[in-house]
Design a protein around this motif. Structure first.
Motif, PDB file in Angstrom:
ATOM      1  N   GLN B 111       0.818  -1.219   0.000  1.00  0.00           N
ATOM      2  CA  GLN B 111       0.000   0.000   0.000  1.00  0.00           C
ATOM      3  C   GLN B 111       0.846   1.261   0.000  1.00  0.00           C
ATOM      4  O   GLN B 111       0.312   2.360  -0.084  1.00  0.00           O
ATOM      5  N   GLY B 112       2.177   1.095   0.077  1.00  0.00           N
ATOM      6  CA  GLY B 112       3.041   2.259   0.010  1.00  0.00           C
ATOM      7  C   GLY B 112       3.348   2.858   1.373  1.00  0.00           C
ATOM      8  O   GLY B 112       2.609   2.661   2.349  1.00  0.00           O
ATOM      9  N   THR B 113       4.466   3.572   1.430  1.00  0.00           N
ATOM     10  CA  THR B 113       4.886   4.275   2.651  1.00  0.00           C
ATOM     11  C   THR B 113       5.205   5.713   2.290  1.00  0.00           C
ATOM     12  O   THR B 113       6.037   5.975   1.424  1.00  0.00           O
ATOM     13  N   ARG B 114       4.526   6.630   2.949  1.00  0.00           N
ATOM     14  CA  ARG B 114       4.787   8.057   2.735  1.00  0.00           C
ATOM     15  C   ARG B 114       5.863   8.484   3.733  1.00  0.00           C
ATOM     16  O   ARG B 114       5.639   8.475   4.940  1.00  0.00           O
ATOM     17  N   LEU B 115       7.046   8.806   3.237  1.00  0.00           N
ATOM     18  CA  LEU B 115       8.150   9.242   4.092  1.00  0.00           C
ATOM     19  C   LEU B 115       8.296  10.758   3.981  1.00  0.00           C
ATOM     20  O   LEU B 115       8.415  11.297   2.885  1.00  0.00           O
ATOM     21  N   THR B 116       8.284  11.396   5.133  1.00  0.00           N
ATOM     22  CA  THR B 116       8.518  12.839   5.198  1.00  0.00           C
ATOM     23  C   THR B 116       9.702  13.092   6.116  1.00  0.00           C
ATOM     24  O   THR B 116       9.684  12.680   7.289  1.00  0.00           O
ATOM     25  N   VAL B 117      10.727  13.729   5.592  1.00  0.00           N
ATOM     26  CA  VAL B 117      11.912  14.034   6.379  1.00  0.00           C
ATOM     27  C   VAL B 117      11.910  15.532   6.676  1.00  0.00           C
ATOM     28  O   VAL B 117      11.855  16.358   5.762  1.00  0.00           O
ATOM     29  N   VAL B 118      11.980  15.849   7.961  1.00  0.00           N
ATOM     30  CA  VAL B 118      11.899  17.271   8.349  1.00  0.00           C
ATOM     31  C   VAL B 118      13.223  17.749   8.945  1.00  0.00           C
ATOM     32  O   VAL B 118      14.070  16.953   9.312  1.00  0.00           O
TER      33      VAL B 118
END
Lengths: 114, 118
Positions: B111-118
């Motif tokens: 289903q996918g992985t949403r990666l957000t790097v801050v």
């Protein structure tokens, strides 16, 4: 090597209207063809596939596609769309007898308006 | 059809940290798994092909030291984004295929992985 071209980046239609999403491919060998649907923030779900045999392939959710070898096309059609069909649609091709790793088109965003 | 489960669905991490994404085939054995990256409004870009028990094959331009792939069993492959930076923010999707010559030609997707790097 194979490649896939989805000619339309976005296709807006009204609910209950018919729709066709276009896909053309190029390959020097025989191919398998696929259509996938992707809803927001989700993975891909297979709609239908052509491996061999009848060139008209029926899939889930009322979609169908026709393989046309002479035109190297595999267009996706639905006679009457619903709001819930709003999603991103990807055409993919893999070489038959090869590694089966699919090459994807850039996608077509189907937007169904009420 | 076969089920591929990807975890987590979304993750936010600080710049410089590492993130591991898991991809599991729940009801079949996957000798081959694929990792894709998808930018907004764009297609899937194949990053690497992961084969159980051997080293992954990376596509040209993908940094193998940054995107570590491990396929330790027939049902699990992991992607670790090391020392993540904001430009690594993306949607990562895995897929799995039943292996073997002449085997199943269909790839099943997580289903996918949403990666957000801050």
């Amino acid at each position: 090597a194979q490649s896939v071209t989805q000619l339309d980046s976005q296709v807006p239609v009204f609910e209950e209207a018919p729709v066709e999403l276009r896909c053309n491919y190029s390959s020097s060998v025989s191919v398998y063809l696929f259509w996938y649907v992707q809803y927001p923030n989700q993975g891909l779900q297979l709609l239908l596939k052509y491996l061999s045999g009848s060139t008209l392939v029926k899939g889930i959710n009322g979609f169908e596609a026709e393989f046309n070898k002479s035109q190297t096309s595999f267009h996706l059609r639905k006679p009457s769309v619903h709001i819930s069909d709003t999603a991103e649609y990807f055409c993919a091709v893999s070489e038959s007898g090869g590694s089966y790793i699919p090459t994807f088109g850039r996608g077509t965003s189907l937007i169904v308006h009420p | 059809g076969a089920v591929v489960s990807q975890h987590p669905s979304w993750v936010i991490c600080k710049s410089g940290t590492s993130v591991k994404i898991e991809c599991r085939s729940l009801d079949f054995q996957a000798t081959t798994m694929f990792w894709y990256r998808q930018f907004p409004k764009q297609s899937l870009m194949l990053m690497a092909t992961s084969n159980e028990g051997s080293k992954a094959t990376y596509e040209q331009g993908v940094e193998k030291d940054k995107f570590l792939i491990n396929h330790a069993s027939l049902t699990l492959s992991t992607l670790t984004v090391t020392s993540a930076h904001p430009e690594d923010s993306s949607f990562y999707i895995c897929s799995a295929r039943v292996g073997g010559s002449g085997g199943n030609t269909e790839a099943f997707f997580g289903q996918g992985t949403r990666l957000t790097v801050v």
